[in-house]
Design a protein around this motif. Sequence first.
Motif, short mmCIF file in Angstrom:
data_model
loop_
_atom_site.label_atom_id
_atom_site.label_comp_id
_atom_site.label_asym_id
_atom_site.label_seq_id
_atom_site.Cartn_x
_atom_site.Cartn_y
_atom_site.Cartn_z
N GLN A 274 -41.62 29.13 -79.37
CA GLN A 274 -43.07 29.08 -79.13
C GLN A 274 -43.67 27.79 -79.63
O GLN A 274 -44.46 27.13 -78.94
CB GLN A 274 -43.76 30.27 -79.80
CG GLN A 274 -45.28 30.22 -79.71
CD GLN A 274 -45.97 31.11 -80.72
OE1 GLN A 274 -45.55 32.25 -80.94
NE2 GLN A 274 -47.01 30.60 -81.37
N VAL A 275 -43.30 27.38 -80.86
CA VAL A 275 -43.85 26.16 -81.43
C VAL A 275 -43.43 24.94 -80.60
O VAL A 275 -44.24 24.06 -80.30
CB VAL A 275 -43.40 25.97 -82.89
CG1 VAL A 275 -44.02 24.72 -83.49
CG2 VAL A 275 -43.77 27.19 -83.72
N ALA A 276 -42.16 24.91 -80.19
CA ALA A 276 -41.68 23.79 -79.38
C ALA A 276 -42.41 23.73 -78.04
O ALA A 276 -42.80 22.65 -77.57
CB ALA A 276 -40.17 23.91 -79.16
N ALA A 277 -42.60 24.88 -77.42
CA ALA A 277 -43.28 24.93 -76.12
C ALA A 277 -44.74 24.49 -76.25
O ALA A 277 -45.24 23.71 -75.44
CB ALA A 277 -43.19 26.33 -75.53
N GLN A 278 -45.43 24.99 -77.27
CA GLN A 278 -46.84 24.60 -77.45
C GLN A 278 -46.96 23.12 -77.79
O GLN A 278 -47.88 22.44 -77.30
CB GLN A 278 -47.46 25.46 -78.55
CG GLN A 278 -47.70 26.91 -78.14
CD GLN A 278 -48.33 27.75 -79.24
OE1 GLN A 278 -48.15 27.48 -80.42
NE2 GLN A 278 -49.08 28.76 -78.84
N ALA A 279 -46.05 22.59 -78.59
CA ALA A 279 -46.10 21.16 -78.91
C ALA A 279 -45.89 20.32 -77.66
O ALA A 279 -46.52 19.27 -77.48
CB ALA A 279 -45.04 20.83 -79.96
N LEU A 280 -45.01 20.78 -76.78
CA LEU A 280 -44.76 20.04 -75.53
C LEU A 280 -45.98 20.10 -74.61
O LEU A 280 -46.29 19.12 -73.93
CB LEU A 280 -43.53 20.60 -74.84
CG LEU A 280 -42.95 19.79 -73.68
CD1 LEU A 280 -42.69 18.35 -74.09
CD2 LEU A 280 -41.68 20.45 -73.17
N VAL A 281 -46.67 21.23 -74.60
CA VAL A 281 -47.91 21.32 -73.84
C VAL A 281 -48.92 20.31 -74.38
O VAL A 281 -49.57 19.58 -73.62
CB VAL A 281 -48.50 22.75 -73.91
CG1 VAL A 281 -49.92 22.78 -73.35
CG2 VAL A 281 -47.62 23.73 -73.14
N ALA A 282 -49.07 20.26 -75.71
CA ALA A 282 -50.02 19.33 -76.32
C ALA A 282 -49.68 17.88 -75.95
O ALA A 282 -50.57 17.10 -75.58
CB ALA A 282 -50.02 19.51 -77.84
N ALA A 283 -48.42 17.52 -76.04
CA ALA A 283 -48.01 16.16 -75.68
C ALA A 283 -48.29 15.88 -74.22
O ALA A 283 -48.84 14.83 -73.86
CB ALA A 283 -46.52 15.97 -75.99
N GLY A 284 -47.93 16.82 -73.36
CA GLY A 284 -48.08 16.62 -71.91
C GLY A 284 -49.52 16.45 -71.47
O GLY A 284 -49.78 15.74 -70.49
N ARG A 285 -50.44 17.05 -72.20
CA ARG A 285 -51.85 16.94 -71.81
C ARG A 285 -52.46 15.58 -72.14
O ARG A 285 -53.60 15.31 -71.77
CB ARG A 285 -52.64 18.07 -72.47
CG ARG A 285 -52.33 19.43 -71.85
CD ARG A 285 -53.26 20.51 -72.33
NE ARG A 285 -52.98 21.77 -71.65
CZ ARG A 285 -53.58 22.92 -71.93
NH1 ARG A 285 -54.53 22.95 -72.87
NH2 ARG A 285 -53.26 24.02 -71.28
N THR A 286 -51.70 14.74 -72.83
CA THR A 286 -52.20 13.38 -73.13
C THR A 286 -51.49 12.32 -72.30
O THR A 286 -51.70 11.12 -72.51
CB THR A 286 -52.00 13.05 -74.62
OG1 THR A 286 -50.61 12.88 -74.90
CG2 THR A 286 -52.58 14.14 -75.51
N VAL A 287 -50.64 12.75 -71.36
CA VAL A 287 -49.82 11.83 -70.58
C VAL A 287 -50.41 11.65 -69.19
O VAL A 287 -50.88 12.61 -68.57
CB VAL A 287 -48.37 12.37 -70.49
CG1 VAL A 287 -47.52 11.52 -69.54
CG2 VAL A 287 -47.74 12.42 -71.87
N PRO A 288 -50.41 10.42 -68.65
CA PRO A 288 -50.92 10.21 -67.29
C PRO A 288 -50.17 11.06 -66.27
O PRO A 288 -48.97 11.34 -66.44
CB PRO A 288 -50.66 8.71 -67.05
CG PRO A 288 -50.53 8.10 -68.41
CD PRO A 288 -49.95 9.17 -69.28
N SER A 289 -50.86 11.47 -65.23
CA SER A 289 -50.22 12.28 -64.18
C SER A 289 -49.11 11.48 -63.51
O SER A 289 -49.16 10.24 -63.46
CB SER A 289 -51.26 12.71 -63.15
OG SER A 289 -51.83 11.59 -62.52
#
Length: 290
Positions: free
Chosen positions: A38-53
């Motif tokens: 869960q922590v790994a998945a949520q951290a990846l979501v957080a990172a992905g939301r700051t990355v250009p499409s």
Amino acid sequence: MNESLKELLDLLDLEQIELDIFRGRSPEERIQRVFGGQVAAQALVAAGRTVPSGRDVHSLHAYFIRPGDPSIPIVYNVERVRDGRSFTTRRVVAVQHGKAIFTMSASFHAPEPGVEHQAAVRPVVPDPETLPTFQDRMHELVGDDPQWKDWLSKPRPVDARYASPLTFEALKDPGLRSPETNVWFRCDAELPDDPLLHVVLAAYASDFTLVDTILLAHGLSWGASNIMGASLDHAMWFHRPFRADDWLLYAQESPWSGGARGLARGQMFTASGDLVVSVVQEAMIREIQR
């Protein structure tokens, strides 16, 4: 879509509380610590939301530092390490009680052509539809034992079908002890097309069974042996697009254990045999003296 999968998708929809700062929560369950996937998945979501499409995650490297407290939110701080012409790098620190509990570096890559090969071959195992669910398999082993009844009756967001022995079976039969396991899994509902979501769900599922390969070699099993364990670090490489709502075969093995640690690695294949994800994890395995 079952309620458990809906709850997981809701957990992955983080709240943004400031630029590059996100907040996630844990399921309302009586557990002692937050599930590492869960922590790994949520951290990846957080990172992905700051990355250009247009840039997909191709690797992550993570360390589990402290047990997560499921009773309070987790704050994810994202550092924008680099935005290059082809690659984007992010570092995420998960914080609770003012201390880091988890760190992750993730790299994203804009698609481009290149040479291709695949040396890995998908193991030959029965089709997932011919195998019982994990809950049905366990129920055959433990029957109506009240120790397991509530846990087995809970709906799960990921449908897992074992094509190899469970640790609980190897505990009773030494002939089944081998540091290898093959598990089919999928989210049993049609999901949105967002590529990051499918990668995040694979990261979530990757932490469920990988350490079991270490236990299988020694006839140990969670809840039935005097052991305690925890993930220490976790690395994943995403090779090509895939869907988490299609069956994926997770082929796993443990090449080594010792000194209260064990190494496990896995490969995820599509049903047609494409290698889509590679995983390596080290875990702590300690015997409890009673």
